[in-house]
Write a protein that holds these residues in place. Structure first.
Motif, PDB file in Angstrom:
ATOM      1  N   SER A  96       1.528 -57.936  27.593  1.00  0.00           N
ATOM      2  CA  SER A  96       1.360 -58.059  26.137  1.00  0.00           C
ATOM      3  C   SER A  96      -0.064 -57.706  25.733  1.00  0.00           C
ATOM      4  CB  SER A  96       1.671 -59.484  25.670  1.00  0.00           C
ATOM      5  OG  SER A  96       3.013 -59.807  25.919  1.00  0.00           O
ATOM      6  N   PHE A  97      -1.023 -58.124  26.544  1.00  0.00           N
ATOM      7  CA  PHE A  97      -2.420 -57.827  26.260  1.00  0.00           C
ATOM      8  C   PHE A  97      -2.640 -56.318  26.289  1.00  0.00           C
ATOM      9  CE2 PHE A  97      -6.973 -57.601  26.819  1.00  0.00           C
ATOM     10  CZ  PHE A  97      -7.446 -58.691  26.109  1.00  0.00           C
ATOM     11  N   ASP A  98      -2.146 -55.666  27.325  1.00  0.00           N
ATOM     12  CA  ASP A  98      -2.318 -54.212  27.452  1.00  0.00           C
ATOM     13  C   ASP A  98      -1.596 -53.456  26.338  1.00  0.00           C
ATOM     14  OD1 ASP A  98      -3.932 -54.539  29.670  1.00  0.00           O
ATOM     15  OD2 ASP A  98      -2.306 -54.210  31.116  1.00  0.00           O
ATOM     16  N   ALA A  99      -0.476 -53.983  25.879  1.00  0.00           N
ATOM     17  CA  ALA A  99       0.279 -53.326  24.809  1.00  0.00           C
ATOM     18  C   ALA A  99      -0.439 -53.418  23.458  1.00  0.00           C
ATOM     19  CB  ALA A  99       1.671 -53.953  24.690  1.00  0.00           C
ATOM     20  N   ALA A 100      -1.400 -54.314  23.334  1.00  0.00           N
ATOM     21  CA  ALA A 100      -2.108 -54.493  22.061  1.00  0.00           C
ATOM     22  C   ALA A 100      -3.179 -53.431  21.828  1.00  0.00           C
ATOM     23  CB  ALA A 100      -2.729 -55.888  22.005  1.00  0.00           C
ATOM     24  N   TYR A 101      -3.566 -52.692  22.869  1.00  0.00           N
ATOM     25  CA  TYR A 101      -4.635 -51.705  22.709  1.00  0.00           C
ATOM     26  C   TYR A 101      -4.283 -50.597  21.722  1.00  0.00           C
ATOM     27  CZ  TYR A 101      -7.595 -53.458  26.457  1.00  0.00           C
ATOM     28  OH  TYR A 101      -8.433 -54.217  27.224  1.00  0.00           O
ATOM     29  N   ARG A 102      -3.139 -50.010  21.878  1.00  0.00           N
ATOM     30  CA  ARG A 102      -2.779 -48.870  21.034  1.00  0.00           C
ATOM     31  C   ARG A 102      -2.793 -49.227  19.545  1.00  0.00           C
ATOM     32  NH1 ARG A 102       0.419 -44.027  22.747  1.00  0.00           N
ATOM     33  NH2 ARG A 102      -0.485 -44.873  24.590  1.00  0.00           N
ATOM     34  N   PRO A 103      -2.158 -50.327  19.123  1.00  0.00           N
ATOM     35  CA  PRO A 103      -2.222 -50.674  17.696  1.00  0.00           C
ATOM     36  C   PRO A 103      -3.648 -50.998  17.232  1.00  0.00           C
ATOM     37  CG  PRO A 103      -0.467 -51.917  18.778  1.00  0.00           C
ATOM     38  CD  PRO A 103      -1.218 -51.199  19.840  1.00  0.00           C
ATOM     39  N   TYR A 104      -4.437 -51.572  18.115  1.00  0.00           N
ATOM     40  CA  TYR A 104      -5.822 -51.920  17.763  1.00  0.00           C
ATOM     41  C   TYR A 104      -6.640 -50.663  17.471  1.00  0.00           C
ATOM     42  CZ  TYR A 104     -10.487 -54.036  18.319  1.00  0.00           C
ATOM     43  OH  TYR A 104     -11.779 -54.461  18.138  1.00  0.00           O
ATOM     44  N   TRP A 105      -6.584 -49.697  18.378  1.00  0.00           N
ATOM     45  CA  TRP A 105      -7.355 -48.469  18.174  1.00  0.00           C
ATOM     46  C   TRP A 105      -6.781 -47.645  17.036  1.00  0.00           C
ATOM     47  CZ3 TRP A 105     -11.846 -49.304  19.716  1.00  0.00           C
ATOM     48  CH2 TRP A 105     -12.120 -49.939  20.916  1.00  0.00           C
ATOM     49  N   LYS A 106      -5.476 -47.735  16.839  1.00  0.00           N
ATOM     50  CA  LYS A 106      -4.851 -47.041  15.697  1.00  0.00           C
ATOM     51  C   LYS A 106      -5.361 -47.653  14.389  1.00  0.00           C
ATOM     52  CE  LYS A 106      -1.489 -44.523  13.770  1.00  0.00           C
ATOM     53  NZ  LYS A 106      -1.990 -43.328  13.150  1.00  0.00           N
ATOM     54  N   ALA A 107      -5.464 -48.976  14.348  1.00  0.00           N
ATOM     55  CA  ALA A 107      -5.987 -49.641  13.148  1.00  0.00           C
ATOM     56  C   ALA A 107      -7.433 -49.234  12.897  1.00  0.00           C
ATOM     57  CB  ALA A 107      -5.877 -51.163  13.292  1.00  0.00           C
ATOM     58  N   LEU A 108      -8.204 -49.047  13.961  1.00  0.00           N
ATOM     59  CA  LEU A 108      -9.580 -48.574  13.796  1.00  0.00           C
ATOM     60  C   LEU A 108      -9.590 -47.164  13.211  1.00  0.00           C
ATOM     61  CD1 LEU A 108     -12.628 -48.739  14.052  1.00  0.00           C
ATOM     62  CD2 LEU A 108     -12.387 -47.994  16.443  1.00  0.00           C
ATOM     63  N   GLU A 109      -8.741 -46.288  13.733  1.00  0.00           N
ATOM     64  CA  GLU A 109      -8.670 -44.918  13.205  1.00  0.00           C
ATOM     65  C   GLU A 109      -8.308 -44.927  11.725  1.00  0.00           C
ATOM     66  OE1 GLU A 109      -5.975 -42.530  15.510  1.00  0.00           O
ATOM     67  OE2 GLU A 109      -7.009 -43.021  17.383  1.00  0.00           O
ATOM     68  N   GLU A 110      -7.348 -45.770  11.354  1.00  0.00           N
ATOM     69  CA  GLU A 110      -6.936 -45.849   9.947  1.00  0.00           C
ATOM     70  C   GLU A 110      -8.071 -46.396   9.076  1.00  0.00           C
ATOM     71  OE1 GLU A 110      -3.284 -48.045  10.158  1.00  0.00           O
ATOM     72  OE2 GLU A 110      -2.200 -46.321  10.983  1.00  0.00           O
ATOM     73  N   PHE A 111      -8.821 -47.350   9.608  1.00  0.00           N
ATOM     74  CA  PHE A 111      -9.962 -47.855   8.848  1.00  0.00           C
ATOM     75  C   PHE A 111     -11.012 -46.758   8.662  1.00  0.00           C
ATOM     76  CE2 PHE A 111     -14.295 -49.434   8.803  1.00  0.00           C
ATOM     77  CZ  PHE A 111     -14.282 -50.038   7.557  1.00  0.00           C
ATOM     78  N   VAL A 112     -11.320 -46.038   9.740  1.00  0.00           N
ATOM     79  CA  VAL A 112     -12.316 -44.964   9.651  1.00  0.00           C
ATOM     80  C   VAL A 112     -11.878 -43.924   8.620  1.00  0.00           C
ATOM     81  CG1 VAL A 112     -13.387 -43.049  10.922  1.00  0.00           C
ATOM     82  CG2 VAL A 112     -13.279 -45.323  11.949  1.00  0.00           C
ATOM     83  N   ASP A 113     -10.598 -43.573   8.621  1.00  0.00           N
ATOM     84  CA  ASP A 113     -10.092 -42.617   7.622  1.00  0.00           C
ATOM     85  C   ASP A 113     -10.257 -43.156   6.200  1.00  0.00           C
ATOM     86  OD1 ASP A 113      -9.392 -40.828   9.618  1.00  0.00           O
ATOM     87  OD2 ASP A 113      -7.264 -41.390   9.624  1.00  0.00           O
ATOM     88  N   ALA A 114      -9.890 -44.419   5.996  1.00  0.00           N
ATOM     89  CA  ALA A 114     -10.011 -45.023   4.662  1.00  0.00           C
ATOM     90  C   ALA A 114     -11.477 -45.116   4.247  1.00  0.00           C
ATOM     91  CB  ALA A 114      -9.368 -46.411   4.644  1.00  0.00           C
TER      92      ALA A 114
END
Length: 177
Positions: A151-169
């Protein structure tokens, strides 16, 4: 001679009155132009200060996100170790650090929320919320759940995706200021 004196005085009075009127109109126009110029400069300075404070808030959140990411990698390394008293103790300490880092990322997200605009604030909040699965997975592992590491390892992709979306915004918001 009397008529020419009156005529000269009349012309002098009209010329003097015209000069006074022209001076009054010019000074009024100059004052208005100066006020408009001052207002424009003040608006420009306010806009630049807002732009810089937003930029600082965005960069602080991005930096904190990377700091948390480094901590998550450190936790992942320990999660891969065989279960032991030492592992549990280390994970407990790492969880305490995670809570402290979360407080920092939460503060950074709140500053972005304050600085705006709404699109950047929403993306910052989503990024903050993307840290929850890491905490839940670590807590589950500490409670003995064998799926905690996955579960911990599966959380990485959404976390970095959220960062990318923040950077875009943030980029969009910064470019439209």
């Amino acid at each position: 001679m009397g008529d020419s004196t009156i005529w000269t005085l009349a012309i002098a009075a009209v010329t003097g009155g015209t000069a006074v009127l022209a001076s009054w109109v010019t000074s009024r126009g100059s004052a208005r132009a100066a006020r408009i110029q001052a207002e424009t400069a003040a608006r420009s300075q306010r806009a630049e200060r807002l732009r810089e404070s937003r930029r600082t808030a965005y960069l602080d959140l991005i930096e904190q996100t990377h700091r948390m990411g480094e901590l998550f990698w450190e936790i992942s390394t320990v999660l891969r170790l065989p279960r032991s008293e030492s592992r549990a103790s280390t994970l407990g300490e790492l969880q305490d650090r995670e809570v402290a880092e979360y407080a920092r990322i939460r503060r950074c997200a709140r500053v972005v929320e304050l600085e705006g605009p709404r699109s950047a604030a929403a993306a910052a909040l989503a990024l903050q919320k993307a840290t929850r699965p890491f905490y839940a997975a670590l807590s589950a592992d500490l409670a003995g759940d064998p799926g905690g590491q996955d579960s911990f390892d599966a959380a990485y992709r959404p976390y970095w995706k959220a960062l990318e979306e923040f950077v875009d915004a943030a980029r969009d918001a910064h470019q439209t200021d």
